[in-house]
Design an enzyme around this catalytic site. Structure first.
Site, PDB file in Angstrom:
ATOM      1  N   LYS A   1      18.674  57.741  91.518  1.00 61.32           N
ATOM      2  CA  LYS A   1      19.861  58.683  92.367  1.00 61.32           C
ATOM      3  C   LYS A   1      19.632  58.374  93.541  1.00 61.32           C
ATOM      4  CE  LYS A   1      18.074  61.863  89.261  1.00 61.32           C
ATOM      5  NZ  LYS A   1      19.012  63.420  88.936  1.00 61.32           N
TER       6      LYS A   1
ATOM      7  N   GLY B   1      22.400  68.749  80.088  1.00 60.56           N
ATOM      8  CA  GLY B   1      21.400  69.027  80.294  1.00 60.56           C
ATOM      9  C   GLY B   1      20.581  70.698  80.622  1.00 60.56           C
TER      10      GLY B   1
ATOM     11  N   ILE C   1      22.138  67.480  74.591  1.00 59.08           N
ATOM     12  CA  ILE C   1      22.682  66.743  73.250  1.00 59.08           C
ATOM     13  C   ILE C   1      21.714  67.156  72.606  1.00 59.08           C
ATOM     14  CG2 ILE C   1      20.409  65.116  74.094  1.00 59.08           C
ATOM     15  CD1 ILE C   1      22.446  62.200  73.282  1.00 59.08           C
TER      16      ILE C   1
ATOM     17  N   TYR D   1      13.845  55.012  88.264  1.00 57.87           N
ATOM     18  CA  TYR D   1      14.177  56.258  88.386  1.00 57.87           C
ATOM     19  C   TYR D   1      15.188  57.117  89.944  1.00 57.87           C
ATOM     20  CZ  TYR D   1      13.747  61.830  89.100  1.00 57.87           C
ATOM     21  OH  TYR D   1      14.337  63.244  89.231  1.00 57.87           O
TER      22      TYR D   1
ATOM     23  N   GLN E   1      14.073  71.794  81.905  1.00 59.94           N
ATOM     24  CA  GLN E   1      13.562  72.628  82.631  1.00 59.94           C
ATOM     25  C   GLN E   1      14.341  73.553  83.755  1.00 59.94           C
ATOM     26  OE1 GLN E   1      10.642  71.163  86.348  1.00 59.94           O
ATOM     27  NE2 GLN E   1       9.672  72.668  85.760  1.00 59.94           N
TER      28      GLN E   1
HETATM   29  P1  NAD Z   1      14.782  67.699  81.861  1.00 57.98           P
HETATM   30  O1  NAD Z   1      14.436  66.615  81.821  1.00 57.98           O
HETATM   31  O2  NAD Z   1      13.703  68.787  82.001  1.00 57.98           O
HETATM   32  O3  NAD Z   1      15.934  68.339  81.490  1.00 57.98           O
HETATM   33  C1  NAD Z   1      17.348  66.665  81.181  1.00 57.98           C
HETATM   34  C2  NAD Z   1      18.043  67.245  79.419  1.00 57.98           C
HETATM   35  O4  NAD Z   1      18.969  66.522  79.969  1.00 57.98           O
HETATM   36  C3  NAD Z   1      17.219  67.610  78.624  1.00 57.98           C
HETATM   37  O5  NAD Z   1      17.447  68.731  77.501  1.00 57.98           O
HETATM   38  C4  NAD Z   1      17.747  66.419  77.673  1.00 57.98           C
HETATM   39  O6  NAD Z   1      18.014  67.059  75.748  1.00 57.98           O
HETATM   40  C5  NAD Z   1      19.109  66.253  78.607  1.00 57.98           C
HETATM   41  N1  NAD Z   1      19.657  65.000  77.963  1.00 57.98           N
HETATM   42  C6  NAD Z   1      19.059  64.239  78.302  1.00 57.98           C
HETATM   43  N2  NAD Z   1      20.276  62.879  77.584  1.00 57.98           N
HETATM   44  C7  NAD Z   1      20.801  63.840  77.695  1.00 57.98           C
HETATM   45  C8  NAD Z   1      22.251  63.340  77.490  1.00 57.98           C
HETATM   46  N3  NAD Z   1      22.777  61.733  77.137  1.00 57.98           N
HETATM   47  N4  NAD Z   1      23.447  64.020  77.542  1.00 57.98           N
HETATM   48  C9  NAD Z   1      23.423  65.073  77.425  1.00 57.98           C
HETATM   49  N5  NAD Z   1      22.180  65.550  77.714  1.00 57.98           N
HETATM   50  C10 NAD Z   1      21.038  64.806  78.192  1.00 57.98           C
HETATM   51  O7  NAD Z   1      15.555  67.503  84.181  1.00 57.98           O
HETATM   52  P2  NAD Z   1      15.415  68.508  84.372  1.00 57.98           P
HETATM   53  O8  NAD Z   1      14.142  68.720  85.562  1.00 57.98           O
HETATM   54  O9  NAD Z   1      15.524  70.253  84.272  1.00 57.98           O
HETATM   55  O10 NAD Z   1      16.023  67.806  85.431  1.00 57.98           O
HETATM   56  C11 NAD Z   1      17.697  68.042  85.741  1.00 57.98           C
HETATM   57  C12 NAD Z   1      18.195  67.217  87.457  1.00 57.98           C
HETATM   58  O11 NAD Z   1      17.541  67.844  88.033  1.00 57.98           O
HETATM   59  C13 NAD Z   1      17.659  65.571  86.941  1.00 57.98           C
HETATM   60  O12 NAD Z   1      19.000  65.153  87.678  1.00 57.98           O
HETATM   61  C14 NAD Z   1      16.756  65.439  87.587  1.00 57.98           C
HETATM   62  O13 NAD Z   1      16.260  63.975  88.154  1.00 57.98           O
HETATM   63  C15 NAD Z   1      16.417  66.589  88.629  1.00 57.98           C
HETATM   64  N6  NAD Z   1      15.604  66.708  89.160  1.00 57.98           N
HETATM   65  C16 NAD Z   1      14.426  68.182  88.833  1.00 57.98           C
HETATM   66  C17 NAD Z   1      13.123  67.695  89.343  1.00 57.98           C
HETATM   67  C18 NAD Z   1      12.436  68.485  88.568  1.00 57.98           C
HETATM   68  O14 NAD Z   1      11.122  69.230  88.913  1.00 57.98           O
HETATM   69  N7  NAD Z   1      12.539  69.714  87.462  1.00 57.98           N
HETATM   70  C19 NAD Z   1      13.079  67.141  90.458  1.00 57.98           C
HETATM   71  C20 NAD Z   1      13.688  66.517  91.440  1.00 57.98           C
HETATM   72  C21 NAD Z   1      15.539  66.012  91.000  1.00 57.98           C
HETATM   73  C1  AKB Z   2      10.072  63.998  88.565  1.00 62.68           C
HETATM   74  O1  AKB Z   2       8.406  63.826  88.995  1.00 62.68           O
HETATM   75  O2  AKB Z   2      10.494  62.610  88.121  1.00 62.68           O
HETATM   76  C2  AKB Z   2      10.974  64.615  89.272  1.00 62.68           C
HETATM   77  C3  AKB Z   2      11.544  64.691  90.844  1.00 62.68           C
HETATM   78  C4  AKB Z   2      10.622  65.266  91.234  1.00 62.68           C
HETATM   79  O3  AKB Z   2      12.430  63.940  90.555  1.00 62.68           O
HETATM   80  N1  AKB Z   2      10.346  66.223  88.849  1.00 62.68           N
END
Ligand code: NAD
Ligand code: AKB
Length: 318
Positions: free
Chosen positions: A150, A13, A40, A146, A17
């Site tokens: 988690k 992934g 992906i 979601y 972000q």
């Molecule tokens: P994002 O949505 O920006 O990126 C996720 C990436 O996963 C995307 O680029 C997407 O193309 C890819 N993806 C989706 N399905 C896929 C698959 N089957 N195989 C391979 N890649 C695939 O998410 P993020 O914000 O970078 O978050 C990353 C992790 O951190 C996640 O587990 C999310 O739950 C966790 N998280 C993020 C935040 C936040 O604020 N960004 C907060 C809490 C937890």
């Molecule tokens: C979302 O809003 O889904 C994420 C998170 C807090 O897990 N940024």
């Protein structure tokens, strides 16, 4: 346990972000060739990720993950592929399939190849019955799918650690604020979009009420916390190693608007809550990260003022 195939790093992934910033930070540490970014979808236009090896990899493909780890000599996976809350609640089955199924694939590959795994959790593990200042041990009864994925992700990471001795670690990230890649479809996305709207349009329509208060963190602190947890000795980590609360900020959407208005002349914001308000209301306002501070000695550097300064500087390219 076999020796890990090597000491390279695989990021799933990676175009999202967090991946966009994490891949860059990992490449600065280990060298570009030692960090394999995967997603992906195609990497076109993501300059952070394009500075080194990139492969298309569906995280549901366990054999594909094992095969890349073996052929490229990977020892650690940062597993970021997931669907976030807003996108996930629109398609709960897909959310479960990718978030839970993807985590199982990565853990299975890790078991087979003796890999270390970083798999992030979220403040979305908490639900309405948790205190508004959620502690490490507050109940985990989320009302979003979601959030359920988690909670399951933490349980799986714990199971693979205890039963198969896989070195699993994770942080319950709060809403993360960054400018290099767009936010990926979560509830906290307003706290990212607002900066782009302020600088490009002078106006933002916010999808949560101004009194909505959530745990938040600037991306540099989140990356730093991630690397710091992965650098920690196993001896320092206790039972919460698969889902640490970390010390972070807590501010309302209204306070964020005020901080931006102080710096961007003429900026206006109106508030039109949608379904994401419900998800935000089910999460805590703030979290207690004292265990992470005690066990692996981590604290954030950015407060609201410096976060806003950095975001405006980064987006305007100053
Ligand atoms: P994002 O949505 O920006 O990126 C996720 C990436 O996963 C995307 O680029 C997407 O193309 C890819 N993806 C989706 N399905 C896929 C698959 N089957 N195989 C391979 N890649 C695939 O998410 P993020 O914000 O970078 O978050 C990353 C992790 O951190 C996640 O587990 C999310 O739950 C966790 N998280 C993020 C935040 C936040 O604020 N960004 C907060 C809490 C937890
Ligand atoms: C979302 O809003 O889904 C994420 C998170 C807090 O897990 N940024």
């Amino acid at each position: 346990m076999p020796d890990p195939p090597g000491d390279k790093v695989l990021v799933t992934g990676a175009l999202g972000q967090i991946g966009t910033d994490l891949v860059q930070a990992l490449r600065e540490r280990h060298g570009s060739d030692a960090v394999i970014a995967s997603d992906i979808r195609e990497s076109a236009g993501n300059s952070s990720v394009e500075g080194g090896p990139f492969v298309i990899l569906d995280v549901l493909d366990t054999d594909g993950i094992s095969s890349i780890c073996q052929s490229e000599g990977v020892g650690t996976i940062y597993h970021l592929a997931a669907l976030l809350s807003a996108v996930g609640e629109r398609d709960p089955d897909l959310c479960r399939r990718i978030n839970v199924g993807g985590t199982i694939s990565v853990l299975e590959a890790a078991k087979e190849c003796n890999l270390r795994v970083y798999s992030p959790s979220s403040i979305a593990v908490f639900g309405p019955d948790s205190p508004k200042h959620a502690t490490q041990d507050s109940p985990l009864n989320p009302t979003t799918v979601y959030g359920e994925t988690k909670v399951t992700g933490e349980a799986l990471a714990r199971e693979y650690l205890e039963r198969f001795n896989v070195d699993t670690r994770g942080i319950r990230y709060p809403g993360l604020i960054s400018y290099k890649a767009p936010a990926g479809g979560g509830t906290t996305d307003y706290a990212v979009e607002i900066f782009h709207a302020a600088l490009n349009e002078g106006h933002y329509q916010c999808f949560v009420r101004p009194d909505t208060r959530l745990p938040m963190l600037y991306i540099d602190d989140a990356i730093n916390a991630t690397l710091s947890l992965m650098d920690s000795s196993e001896d320092d980590l206790g039972e919460s190693r698969v889902g640490y609360n970390i010390p972070c900020l807590s501010f309302s959407a209204g306070e964020l608007v005020d901080a931006i208005s102080d710096r961007v002349q003429g900026f206006t914001c109106d508030f039109v809550p949608d379904v994401r308000q419900e998800y935000a209301d089910s999460w805590p306002d703030s979290i207690d990260g004292s265990l992470a501070e005690e066990e692996w000695d981590w604290t954030p550097k950015y407060d609201l003022a410096s976060l806003v300064d950095e975001m405006l500087r980064g987006i305007s390219g100053r």
